[in-house]
Design an enzyme around this catalytic site. Sequence first.
Site, mmCIF file in Angstrom:
data_model
loop_
_atom_site.group_PDB
_atom_site.id
_atom_site.type_symbol
_atom_site.label_atom_id
_atom_site.label_comp_id
_atom_site.label_asym_id
_atom_site.label_seq_id
_atom_site.Cartn_x
_atom_site.Cartn_y
_atom_site.Cartn_z
ATOM 1 N N GLY A 12 0.817 -1.211 0.000
ATOM 2 C CA GLY A 12 0.000 0.000 0.000
ATOM 3 C C GLY A 12 0.848 1.257 0.000
ATOM 4 O O GLY A 12 1.793 1.380 0.779
ATOM 5 N N TYR A 15 -1.044 7.170 2.671
ATOM 6 C CA TYR A 15 -0.267 8.014 3.588
ATOM 7 C C TYR A 15 0.695 7.190 4.449
ATOM 8 O O TYR A 15 1.844 7.570 4.646
ATOM 9 C CB TYR A 15 -1.213 8.805 4.505
ATOM 10 C CG TYR A 15 -1.984 9.865 3.765
ATOM 11 C CD1 TYR A 15 -1.337 10.983 3.244
ATOM 12 C CD2 TYR A 15 -3.354 9.759 3.568
ATOM 13 C CE1 TYR A 15 -2.035 11.957 2.554
ATOM 14 C CE2 TYR A 15 -4.062 10.731 2.882
ATOM 15 C CZ TYR A 15 -3.395 11.824 2.382
ATOM 16 O OH TYR A 15 -4.070 12.782 1.687
ATOM 17 N N GLU A 172 -17.302 18.004 4.966
ATOM 18 C CA GLU A 172 -16.339 18.639 4.055
ATOM 19 C C GLU A 172 -16.854 18.589 2.613
ATOM 20 O O GLU A 172 -16.647 19.521 1.840
ATOM 21 C CB GLU A 172 -14.968 17.965 4.178
ATOM 22 C CG GLU A 172 -14.295 18.276 5.517
ATOM 23 C CD GLU A 172 -12.799 18.004 5.531
ATOM 24 O OE1 GLU A 172 -12.383 16.983 4.965
ATOM 25 O OE2 GLU A 172 -12.062 18.822 6.101
ATOM 26 N N ASP A 302 -5.159 3.033 8.071
ATOM 27 C CA ASP A 302 -6.582 2.748 8.293
ATOM 28 C C ASP A 302 -6.901 1.271 8.524
ATOM 29 O O ASP A 302 -8.024 0.937 8.881
ATOM 30 C CB ASP A 302 -7.412 3.261 7.103
ATOM 31 C CG ASP A 302 -7.420 4.779 7.035
ATOM 32 O OD1 ASP A 302 -6.855 5.418 7.933
ATOM 33 O OD2 ASP A 302 -7.998 5.322 6.075
ATOM 34 N N GLN A 320 -3.133 12.101 9.397
ATOM 35 C CA GLN A 320 -2.107 12.557 10.328
ATOM 36 C C GLN A 320 -1.519 11.372 11.097
ATOM 37 O O GLN A 320 -0.298 11.218 11.219
ATOM 38 C CB GLN A 320 -2.732 13.569 11.295
ATOM 39 C CG GLN A 320 -1.754 14.204 12.228
ATOM 40 C CD GLN A 320 -2.400 15.168 13.235
ATOM 41 O OE1 GLN A 320 -1.696 15.745 14.032
ATOM 42 N NE2 GLN A 320 -3.690 15.344 13.220
HETATM 43 P P1 NAD Z 1 -17.459 8.681 10.160
HETATM 44 O O1 NAD Z 1 -17.707 7.262 10.496
HETATM 45 O O2 NAD Z 1 -16.589 9.482 11.050
HETATM 46 O O3 NAD Z 1 -18.851 9.458 10.030
HETATM 47 C C1 NAD Z 1 -19.966 8.862 9.429
HETATM 48 C C2 NAD Z 1 -21.267 9.521 9.899
HETATM 49 O O4 NAD Z 1 -22.336 8.849 9.250
HETATM 50 C C3 NAD Z 1 -21.497 9.389 11.381
HETATM 51 O O5 NAD Z 1 -21.871 10.652 11.890
HETATM 52 C C4 NAD Z 1 -22.626 8.379 11.489
HETATM 53 O O6 NAD Z 1 -23.495 8.612 12.578
HETATM 54 C C5 NAD Z 1 -23.376 8.580 10.179
HETATM 55 N N1 NAD Z 1 -24.123 7.397 9.752
HETATM 56 C C6 NAD Z 1 -23.722 6.101 9.793
HETATM 57 N N2 NAD Z 1 -24.704 5.285 9.340
HETATM 58 C C7 NAD Z 1 -25.743 6.080 8.989
HETATM 59 C C8 NAD Z 1 -27.034 5.839 8.465
HETATM 60 N N3 NAD Z 1 -27.460 4.618 8.179
HETATM 61 N N4 NAD Z 1 -27.840 6.891 8.224
HETATM 62 C C9 NAD Z 1 -27.431 8.161 8.477
HETATM 63 N N5 NAD Z 1 -26.230 8.433 8.985
HETATM 64 C C10 NAD Z 1 -25.379 7.425 9.255
HETATM 65 O O7 NAD Z 1 -16.893 8.642 8.654
HETATM 66 P P2 NAD Z 1 -16.057 9.761 7.859
HETATM 67 O O8 NAD Z 1 -16.675 11.099 8.024
HETATM 68 O O9 NAD Z 1 -15.909 9.222 6.483
HETATM 69 O O10 NAD Z 1 -14.644 9.772 8.570
HETATM 70 C C11 NAD Z 1 -13.849 8.584 8.605
HETATM 71 C C12 NAD Z 1 -12.548 8.844 9.351
HETATM 72 O O11 NAD Z 1 -11.744 9.732 8.610
HETATM 73 C C13 NAD Z 1 -12.773 9.472 10.718
HETATM 74 O O12 NAD Z 1 -11.825 8.943 11.598
HETATM 75 C C14 NAD Z 1 -12.492 10.924 10.472
HETATM 76 O O13 NAD Z 1 -11.997 11.555 11.632
HETATM 77 C C15 NAD Z 1 -11.441 10.869 9.367
HETATM 78 N N6 NAD Z 1 -11.527 12.073 8.518
HETATM 79 C C16 NAD Z 1 -10.902 13.190 8.963
HETATM 80 C C17 NAD Z 1 -10.963 14.347 8.205
HETATM 81 C C18 NAD Z 1 -10.274 15.602 8.727
HETATM 82 O O14 NAD Z 1 -9.501 15.513 9.675
HETATM 83 N N7 NAD Z 1 -10.545 16.757 8.170
HETATM 84 C C19 NAD Z 1 -11.667 14.365 6.992
HETATM 85 C C20 NAD Z 1 -12.304 13.197 6.560
HETATM 86 C C21 NAD Z 1 -12.233 12.051 7.348
#
Ligand code: NAD
Length: 402
Positions: A12, A15, A172, A302, A320
């Site tokens: 892989g 990052y 985002e 991941d 990060q």
């Molecule tokens: P996540 O799992 O953090 O968020 C998914 C959201 O979808 C949750 O709020 C959850 O409650 C909701 N959800 C789940 N099933 C659902 C359903 N059936 N119906 C409606 N809502 C539902 O996923 P992510 O946002 O892709 O993030 C993944 C990881 O990547 C996290 O650890 C995050 O911190 C990281 N990330 C960080 C950044 C950043 O630092 N800027 C940006 C993107 C992702």
Amino acid sequence: MAQNRKKVLVLGAGYAGLQAVTKLQKEVSANEAEITLVNKNKYHYEATWLHEASAGTLNYEDLIYPIESVIDKNKVNFINAEVTKIDRNAKKVETTHGIFEYDILVVALGFESETFGINGMKEHAFQIENIHTARELSRHIEDKFANYAASKEKDENDLAILVGGAGFTGIEFLGELTDRIPELCNKYGVDQNKVKITCVEAMPKILPMFSENLVNYVVNYLEERGVEFKIGTPIVACNEKGFKVKTNDQEQQLEANTAVWAAGVRGSQLMEESFEGVKRGRIVTKQDLTIDGHDDIFVIGDVSAFIPAGEERPLPTTAQIAMQQGAHVAKNIENILNGQATTDFEYIDRGTVCSLGSHDGVGHVFGRDITGKKAAFMKKVIDTRAVFKMGGVGLAFKKGKF
Ligand code: NAD
């Protein structure tokens, strides 16, 4: 001398894996180790910028660079292939381009979208998962606007976008959409008031890791730009019309010609096939980032679940953390090659920023909440720093955000 070279195999080039290799190639001589990097694409992509390419605010080409442009070919053998099997007993990895033996293995196979088996989600919703999904989604959104403008009998659902999940990815992506929609309306002569963006979130609160002030800032920012939130509303199915959601125990159909699933990620499927005790593609690592029973296998990024000493929950999956783990594994491999003990990984939290398009955002950095232009600036610093740490000043100049 050369016969004693250890075979280091890295799976892989995201990052975590690419950071491990770019650090290793600086620290280790070609006589000490034979380093092989396997990745299914010839390029590395900035996974943390996928929401931009998916909304169409950034060209997908701006997210990628050739892996060979950052590796030292005298020290690293790059294999463009897909990993198909990890045989930890035979210490071999099978790929679509041959079988590779290892003395030390680094598993950094990254994330994929997780739809939790929700009916129709894989078939009918767009995912924010890789360069291909980003290209598909940004093109689809634009196609719908173009179609609306060109049709005599207009389908209002062409201008409706559903976003599932209000985690970092969902928020985002919504931020980028609020930058992109005015551009599309202008380009195709569409009345912006007709555009309907709805975010559906199962939990009662969005972005739970942020303070109430920051959450309110995000909600106000997006609502002012036309986003409607449906909080505490789980999505239970997806079909060609859009999402089926549950409100007050009643199922309701939300209609849109674009449905985006941004509500879950997991580690690579290959993890369950290769190791025991894997949950959602992640395996709990030891403090030095190796796994139980295998001092020769490091798991990072991941696909790993690192629980800091004295804590109960694993760290989240972020770029990060993945990069810090990559750098740490490079040090630990160097230690092994020098006959020294490995050291424990310690995560340094430099803060988190959630962008809201390219000029706004929120974050918690150096122990303080920040909003607005400051947050947007910090996000650009973070993005550019990640590029710099892989390929130095040259790459940061080409691909950085300043
Ligand atoms: P996540 O799992 O953090 O968020 C998914 C959201 O979808 C949750 O709020 C959850 O409650 C909701 N959800 C789940 N099933 C659902 C359903 N059936 N119906 C409606 N809502 C539902 O996923 P992510 O946002 O892709 O993030 C993944 C990881 O990547 C996290 O650890 C995050 O911190 C990281 N990330 C960080 C950044 C950043 O630092 N800027 C940006 C993107 C992702």
